[in-house]
Write a protein that holds these residues in place. Sequence first.
Motif: not given
Length: 404
Positions: A336-345, A351-358, A360-361, A363-367
Amino acid sequence: MKKWMGLGIVLFAMTLGACSQKAEAPAEQPAAATEKQEGTSKETEQEAAGEYTIALIAPFTGDNAQYGNAFKTGVTALCNEVNESGGINGAKLNFEVFDDAADAAQSTNMAQIVTGDEKYIAAIGSYSSTCTLAFGSIFDEAQMPVMVPCAGNSTIATEYNYTFQRGMTIPIESALMARYAVQQLGGQRIAFIALNNDAGLQFMENATKAIEDLKAAGTACETVATETFNEGEVRDYSAMVLKIKDANPDVIVVNMGYVECAAILNQARQAGLTDVKWLGNQSMYTEDFTNLVGDAGVGFHVSTGFYAANPDAGVQEFIEQCKAIDGNVPNAYQRNSYECAAMIAQCLKDGAGTRQELYDALVGMEHWDGKTGGNKWINRQSEEEYLILQYQGDGEWKMLELNK
């Protein structure tokens, strides 16, 4: 589904963890970690040195340090993988660890350090629901996303807006385990044992409700015993075991750490509580558990979203990555920690470059179709189906065929 997961799924104090590690010990942050990748910037992360840094808040000392170590292995595997393939659009992905010792007050201190430093673009943590709930408001105020690998209290993502729960929430998981006890293991008289904490009490409430719902729908089943205990305060479980034995259950469902579970199983065996099936959460799907429990664990069942014998190439690659880091076969905590980091990456690569952009990205992930399996996202909470494994002894598990 792409993977079987689609069917369902200490370190020294104050250590800074990264994909390539170098010992340092900054005196100005004694509560944070001290093990750090070469070249990590002291300035704003991506702007200063072409690097992104994730903060990992977890226990690295105390009784729960093994979970912090597991998280660290998973995140290390992901960072190594990203950096070896060119990084995040050329920038390195680092992480640093902050020891909260599974203490709520320490968790809030770590969260304040992390959110106050723009170097950290996101956080992963913590291990327990109590700690995660304690720092939720801090991440909300900082508008910084925090990925929660396993803590299952459902209010983590409903009360706080910047949290994402990768592990299945307790109401969903506990109801599933109760149904499995009846529908998959054939139980009619069900007993429950859980820790006397936020997560354990929520587990008990939802698991017993699921039995009542099954009973109301015409299924022959009932709850015959419910027992809780305080983590770290009990070593002799014989009185509790005898009470449950007197209730004559045919399935006992437990929600706790593997150390306590192994002790309870051995004391149950000594008390003659043997003609019963056991079902536990995925904390018990570890080599540490099987080493502790010995023969008393043979026949024990776990419900889990991760199975190391899955022949899927991605899962097996992940297992080899983790074994190369710490020598151990991973479990749901590393996964689970691997997949958490993978989603962030992935969001950073997109293109997310800030905390807020990250945020938003995310939140928009449905799957999310990750290397170790996929999950659906519903209001920042994960949903997946679980498998049932049965311990065979000598470190071996077998997956059961589920009734449809």
